[in-house]
Design a protein around this motif. Structure first.
Motif, PDB file in Angstrom:
ATOM      1  N   VAL A 117      57.954  66.967  53.277  1.00 56.02           N
ATOM      2  CA  VAL A 117      57.487  66.339  52.042  1.00 56.02           C
ATOM      3  C   VAL A 117      57.693  64.833  52.086  1.00 56.02           C
ATOM      4  O   VAL A 117      56.808  64.048  51.720  1.00 56.02           O
ATOM      5  N   LEU A 118      58.865  64.393  52.540  1.00 54.51           N
ATOM      6  CA  LEU A 118      59.135  62.960  52.611  1.00 54.51           C
ATOM      7  C   LEU A 118      58.195  62.275  53.597  1.00 54.51           C
ATOM      8  O   LEU A 118      57.718  61.157  53.350  1.00 54.51           O
ATOM      9  N   LYS A 119      57.915  62.926  54.719  1.00 59.32           N
ATOM     10  CA  LYS A 119      56.959  62.360  55.663  1.00 59.32           C
ATOM     11  C   LYS A 119      55.577  62.241  55.031  1.00 59.32           C
ATOM     12  O   LYS A 119      54.877  61.233  55.193  1.00 59.32           O
ATOM     13  N   GLY A 120      55.171  63.276  54.313  1.00 62.80           N
ATOM     14  CA  GLY A 120      53.860  63.233  53.655  1.00 62.80           C
ATOM     15  C   GLY A 120      53.774  62.127  52.622  1.00 62.80           C
ATOM     16  O   GLY A 120      52.752  61.441  52.503  1.00 62.80           O
ATOM     17  N   VAL A 121      54.844  61.947  51.836  1.00 62.55           N
ATOM     18  CA  VAL A 121      54.857  60.875  50.831  1.00 62.55           C
ATOM     19  C   VAL A 121      54.753  59.515  51.509  1.00 62.55           C
ATOM     20  O   VAL A 121      54.018  58.622  51.052  1.00 62.55           O
ATOM     21  N   LEU A 122      55.480  59.337  52.600  1.00 62.48           N
ATOM     22  CA  LEU A 122      55.448  58.054  53.300  1.00 62.48           C
ATOM     23  C   LEU A 122      54.043  57.755  53.832  1.00 62.48           C
ATOM     24  O   LEU A 122      53.527  56.638  53.683  1.00 62.48           O
ATOM     25  N   VAL A 123      53.395  58.746  54.435  1.00 60.09           N
ATOM     26  CA  VAL A 123      52.032  58.545  54.937  1.00 60.09           C
ATOM     27  C   VAL A 123      51.077  58.246  53.785  1.00 60.09           C
ATOM     28  O   VAL A 123      50.193  57.375  53.890  1.00 60.09           O
ATOM     29  N   ALA A 124      51.242  58.949  52.645  1.00 58.82           N
ATOM     30  CA  ALA A 124      50.372  58.711  51.489  1.00 58.82           C
ATOM     31  C   ALA A 124      50.534  57.290  50.963  1.00 58.82           C
ATOM     32  O   ALA A 124      49.545  56.634  50.601  1.00 58.82           O
ATOM     33  N   VAL A 125      51.760  56.776  50.918  1.00 62.39           N
ATOM     34  CA  VAL A 125      51.994  55.417  50.443  1.00 62.39           C
ATOM     35  C   VAL A 125      51.308  54.410  51.354  1.00 62.39           C
ATOM     36  O   VAL A 125      50.670  53.448  50.894  1.00 62.39           O
ATOM     37  N   VAL A 126      51.427  54.619  52.652  1.00 61.71           N
ATOM     38  CA  VAL A 126      50.779  53.703  53.600  1.00 61.71           C
ATOM     39  C   VAL A 126      49.260  53.721  53.427  1.00 61.71           C
ATOM     40  O   VAL A 126      48.599  52.664  53.355  1.00 61.71           O
ATOM     41  N   LEU A 127      48.677  54.910  53.331  1.00 60.83           N
ATOM     42  CA  LEU A 127      47.226  55.007  53.179  1.00 60.83           C
ATOM     43  C   LEU A 127      46.749  54.387  51.879  1.00 60.83           C
ATOM     44  O   LEU A 127      45.744  53.642  51.854  1.00 60.83           O
ATOM     45  N   LEU A 128      47.443  54.667  50.776  1.00 61.26           N
ATOM     46  CA  LEU A 128      47.035  54.106  49.495  1.00 61.26           C
ATOM     47  C   LEU A 128      47.163  52.590  49.479  1.00 61.26           C
ATOM     48  O   LEU A 128      46.343  51.884  48.872  1.00 61.26           O
ATOM     49  N   THR A 129      48.196  52.073  50.135  1.00 65.23           N
ATOM     50  CA  THR A 129      48.371  50.619  50.174  1.00 65.23           C
ATOM     51  C   THR A 129      47.233  49.946  50.929  1.00 65.23           C
ATOM     52  O   THR A 129      46.649  48.961  50.474  1.00 65.23           O
ATOM     53  N   VAL A 130      46.894  50.481  52.098  1.00 59.06           N
ATOM     54  CA  VAL A 130      45.846  49.863  52.924  1.00 59.06           C
ATOM     55  C   VAL A 130      44.495  49.946  52.238  1.00 59.06           C
ATOM     56  O   VAL A 130      43.786  48.938  52.048  1.00 59.06           O
ATOM     57  N   PHE A 131      44.096  51.165  51.840  1.00 62.57           N
ATOM     58  CA  PHE A 131      42.771  51.324  51.246  1.00 62.57           C
ATOM     59  C   PHE A 131      42.701  50.712  49.844  1.00 62.57           C
ATOM     60  O   PHE A 131      41.638  50.236  49.427  1.00 62.57           O
ATOM     61  N   GLY A 132      43.813  50.728  49.117  1.00 58.51           N
ATOM     62  CA  GLY A 132      43.811  50.082  47.815  1.00 58.51           C
ATOM     63  C   GLY A 132      43.577  48.588  47.921  1.00 58.51           C
ATOM     64  O   GLY A 132      42.826  47.998  47.122  1.00 58.51           O
ATOM     65  N   ALA A 133      44.195  47.946  48.908  1.00 53.28           N
ATOM     66  CA  ALA A 133      43.984  46.515  49.106  1.00 53.28           C
ATOM     67  C   ALA A 133      42.528  46.220  49.465  1.00 53.28           C
ATOM     68  O   ALA A 133      41.929  45.234  48.993  1.00 53.28           O
ATOM     69  N   LEU A 134      41.916  47.077  50.286  1.00 58.49           N
ATOM     70  CA  LEU A 134      40.515  46.873  50.662  1.00 58.49           C
ATOM     71  C   LEU A 134      39.583  47.043  49.465  1.00 58.49           C
ATOM     72  O   LEU A 134      38.659  46.237  49.250  1.00 58.49           O
ATOM     73  N   PHE A 135      39.794  48.091  48.666  1.00 54.19           N
ATOM     74  CA  PHE A 135      38.940  48.306  47.500  1.00 54.19           C
ATOM     75  C   PHE A 135      39.117  47.191  46.471  1.00 54.19           C
ATOM     76  O   PHE A 135      38.158  46.772  45.818  1.00 54.19           O
ATOM     77  N   ALA A 136      40.354  46.704  46.305  1.00 50.42           N
ATOM     78  CA  ALA A 136      40.593  45.624  45.356  1.00 50.42           C
ATOM     79  C   ALA A 136      39.877  44.349  45.788  1.00 50.42           C
ATOM     80  O   ALA A 136      39.360  43.588  44.957  1.00 50.42           O
ATOM     81  N   GLY A 137      39.846  44.084  47.087  1.00 48.31           N
ATOM     82  CA  GLY A 137      39.133  42.913  47.558  1.00 48.31           C
ATOM     83  C   GLY A 137      37.628  43.059  47.456  1.00 48.31           C
ATOM     84  O   GLY A 137      36.904  42.061  47.351  1.00 48.31           O
ATOM     85  N   ALA A 138      37.127  44.298  47.458  1.00 51.71           N
ATOM     86  CA  ALA A 138      35.679  44.513  47.403  1.00 51.71           C
ATOM     87  C   ALA A 138      35.125  44.536  45.996  1.00 51.71           C
ATOM     88  O   ALA A 138      33.935  44.260  45.790  1.00 51.71           O
ATOM     89  N   ASP A 139      35.946  44.865  44.979  1.00 55.93           N
ATOM     90  CA  ASP A 139      35.423  45.021  43.618  1.00 55.93           C
ATOM     91  C   ASP A 139      36.456  44.507  42.617  1.00 55.93           C
ATOM     92  O   ASP A 139      37.621  44.934  42.634  1.00 55.93           O
ATOM     93  N   ALA A 140      36.023  43.592  41.711  1.00 58.71           N
ATOM     94  CA  ALA A 140      36.937  42.994  40.743  1.00 58.71           C
ATOM     95  C   ALA A 140      37.423  44.021  39.727  1.00 58.71           C
ATOM     96  O   ALA A 140      38.582  43.987  39.290  1.00 58.71           O
ATOM     97  N   ALA A 141      36.551  44.949  39.317  1.00 59.39           N
ATOM     98  CA  ALA A 141      36.961  45.967  38.340  1.00 59.39           C
ATOM     99  C   ALA A 141      38.034  46.874  38.933  1.00 59.39           C
ATOM    100  O   ALA A 141      39.010  47.227  38.273  1.00 59.39           O
ATOM    101  N   MET A 142      37.837  47.254  40.210  1.00 60.82           N
ATOM    102  CA  MET A 142      38.847  48.084  40.871  1.00 60.82           C
ATOM    103  C   MET A 142      40.157  47.318  41.018  1.00 60.82           C
ATOM    104  O   MET A 142      41.250  47.898  40.857  1.00 60.82           O
ATOM    105  N   ALA A 143      40.078  46.038  41.299  1.00 61.27           N
ATOM    106  CA  ALA A 143      41.291  45.222  41.402  1.00 61.27           C
ATOM    107  C   ALA A 143      42.027  45.180  40.079  1.00 61.27           C
ATOM    108  O   ALA A 143      43.258  45.229  40.033  1.00 61.27           O
ATOM    109  N   ASN A 144      41.286  45.105  38.971  1.00 60.31           N
ATOM    110  CA  ASN A 144      41.922  45.072  37.652  1.00 60.31           C
ATOM    111  C   ASN A 144      42.629  46.385  37.350  1.00 60.31           C
ATOM    112  O   ASN A 144      43.729  46.417  36.797  1.00 60.31           O
TER     113      ASN A 144
END
Length: 586
Positions: free
Chosen positions: A237-264
């Motif tokens: 479970v801890l490994k899965g949470v760690l991988v999920a945090v990494v994925l959300l951080t990377v893709f979240g940063a990309l989506f935020a840079g691509a769309d202002a509404a998503m960044a908000n």
């Protein structure tokens, strides 16, 4: 030659009881000297002894009092009697068994700690309910592992605790939020402990406090590999949470840079990271983790506080007990008669004789009567503890005198409420006046419960009923929005009479903004600048730390802005006389 006396030297007859090992070598000498007797058998010299503890350096008397007495010497105890242990009064309440922490419980506690460090630093609101949901999951897992099932009272206390935690999500007022949060923690502890006697209920309410550290130790055993199965559950479970945090951080940063509404949207969901906040976030993590494990530790095997031995007070003689209570009843009766005279038309004569105005008479009388009510509750509790109970006549006399005192106290409560209501009508409502009115009403309910308990064969229901009444009072007080109610009453009074005391609203929270928005002109400007100055200048708080009242206040001020506090706001307060006097007329 054991058990036989031995002649002493030089023809001196042996001492009574001297034999093999002497009296000092027996149980008394060993307890006193702490070492076996040395020297000739039966001697009453240096290490022998005569009597229960020996007459030599090994000590004399029970347990030994001489120079050779051991460090453990103390009051005499019969052989085989165990020495008293510290906190021995806790032993009867020890749990039958304590289930070990499961992986789900520890995982829920870690999640509660992360949520606390992530959300609570911005304020209280919906985040408390989110944290409570995670803590409930962890405690439920621990209870299931221990084979426990919820009962009716457990469900009731839990539901009331969740209702109290809704107060921070609705209102901003500091005291109601604090009262509701503390009451919710106590109720959750009571729900997990159970309890029906006074000892069980009163000791269970703060039970979480002494489970915080043991809960951390209990959960730490799982992380240290105390249970291989749990470790096997946790690691994936801890490994899965760690991988999920990494994925959300990377893709979240990309989506935020691509769309202002998503960044908000992401900006509102993800807290800002400030290195200066790291110590506070670490402390909140530990607090959330310890709270979750503390509740789970209780659920895994609670103390049964109902088993705590509470010795009854020494029963007093009938005359010694009844005389002061009878005198007190007579004094209460005189007060009740006087109140009847005042109500029936003698108020003007009383005021003329005392030289007080109606407002002064009401204000002064309420506080004294509130103290009388509280002291009477203490008197009833102590009188019940020391009441004579040897015969049926004794018990009947106790019920009669205490019942009469409780009944007369209800009249005192009614008189106090009447005076405060008269004072509120003359001077307006404040937060303090509303709080003491709530407390006085609750005290009246407690005395009604005491009267009913005296009329029923068994009063086993009374402890839980008293706690239930207190919780209901706290829930009603918090959920009705005290600051909003105070503002509403003062504004309605202004609309009716043209008078308002801005002192009554100056210390309110933003809960009061909807009511104060109805005031005209400078009154509105001054009042709103008194209560809304603490709204964050840099914008609203995150959604999880914003109450419904703050959202409403911001919407009102956005639609009808209030002038700046340092310029027009101050001038408005000056124009209505805030700096010169406190009573205003429109």
């Amino acid at each position: 030659m054991s058990g036989f006396s031995v002649p002493a030297a030089d023809g001196v007859p042996p001492r009574p009881g001297a034999g093999a090992g002497g009296a000092g070598a027996g149980a008394g000498a060993d307890a006193g000297a702490g070492v076996p007797a040395a020297g000739p058998t039966g001697a009453f010299g240096p290490a022998g002894g005569y009597g229960p503890g020996g007459y030599g350096p090994g000590g004399y008397g029970p347990g030994g009092h001489g120079p050779g007495a051991g460090a453990g010497a103390g009051p005499y105890r019969a052989p085989g009697t165990p020495a008293p242990q510290p906190f021995q009064w806790l032993r009867p309440s020890d749990p039958e068994r304590k289930a070990p922490a499961s992986g789900r419980t520890v995982l829920a506690a870690v999640l509660a700690g992360l949520l606390s460090s992530w959300l609570l630093i911005d304020g209280l609101g919906v985040d408390l309910l989110l944290g409570a949901a995670v803590v409930t999951v962890g405690a439920g897992a621990a209870a299931r592992a221990a084979g426990r099932r919820p009962r009716a009272w457990t469900v009731l206390w839990s539901a009331l605790a969740l209702a109290l935690l809704a107060v921070p999500a609705l209102y901003e007022a500091g005291w109601p939020v604090l009262l509701s949060t503390v009451s919710a923690l106590g109720l959750a502890s009571l729900a997990l402990h159970g309890g029906r006697r006074w000892s069980g209920v009163l000791l269970a309410l703060p039970g979480l406090l002494w489970q915080l550290v043991p809960g951390l130790v209990w959960g730490g055993r799982t992380l240290r590999g105390g249970r291989a199965g749990n470790r096997g559950q946790l690691v994936p479970v801890l490994k899965g949470v760690l991988v999920a945090v990494v994925l959300l951080t990377v893709f979240g940063a990309l989506f935020a840079g691509a769309d202002a509404a998503m960044a908000n949207v992401l900006e509102g969901l993800v807290p800002s990271v400030d290195l200066g906040e790291l110590p506070a976030r670490a402390a909140l993590f530990v607090l959330g983790l310890a709270t979750a494990l503390g509740f789970a530790h209780i659920a895994a095997g609670p103390r049964r506080w109902d088993r705590t031995v509470v010795r009854p007070g020494r029963a007093r003689g009938r005359l010694e007990w009844a005389l002061p209570l009878a005198a007190l009843n007579l004094m209460f009766g005189a007060f009740v008669v006087l109140q009847a005279v005042v109500v029936l038309g003698g108020a003007e004569a009383v005021l003329e004789r005392t030289g007080m105005s109606r407002s002064e008479y009401a204000r002064q009388g309420f506080w004294q009567l509130l103290v009388v009510t509280v002291l009477t509750l203490v008197v009833v509790a102590l009188a019940k503890r020391w009441a004579p109970r040897g015969t049926e006549a004794d018990r009947r006399m106790v019920r009669l005198l205490l019942g009469a005192l409780c009944l007369l106290t209800l009249v005192v409560v009614a008189a106090a409420l009447g005076r405060m209501w008269f004072y509120v009508d003359a001077s307006g409502l404040t937060s303090l006046r509303l709080w003491v009115l709530t407390v006085e009403i609750w005290l009246g309910v407690v005395f009604v419960l005491l009267i009913v308990a005296g009329l029923t064969p068994s009063a086993g229901w009374l402890p839980r009923a008293a706690v239930l009444s207190a919780v209901a009072a706290a829930a009603v007080y918090g959920l009705m929005g005290p600051d909003a109610m105070v503002a509403e009453q003062n504004v309605a009074r202004f609309e009716r009479t043209g008078q308002i005391d801005l002192r009554n609203v100056g210390s309110l929270s933003v809960d009061a903004v909807p009511a104060l928005d109805r005031l005209p002109g400078d009154y509105r400007t001054c009042a709103l600048n008194l209560v809304a100055f603490d709204l964050r200048a840099d914008g609203p708080a995150p959604w999880y730390a914003t109450s419904l009242a703050e959202s409403r206040a911001r919407a009102i001020l956005a639609e009808r802005p209030s002038p700046d506090r340092l310029t027009d706001g101050k001038n408005a307060c000056d124009r209505v006389g805030m700096s010169r006097h406190y009573a205003f007329e429109g």
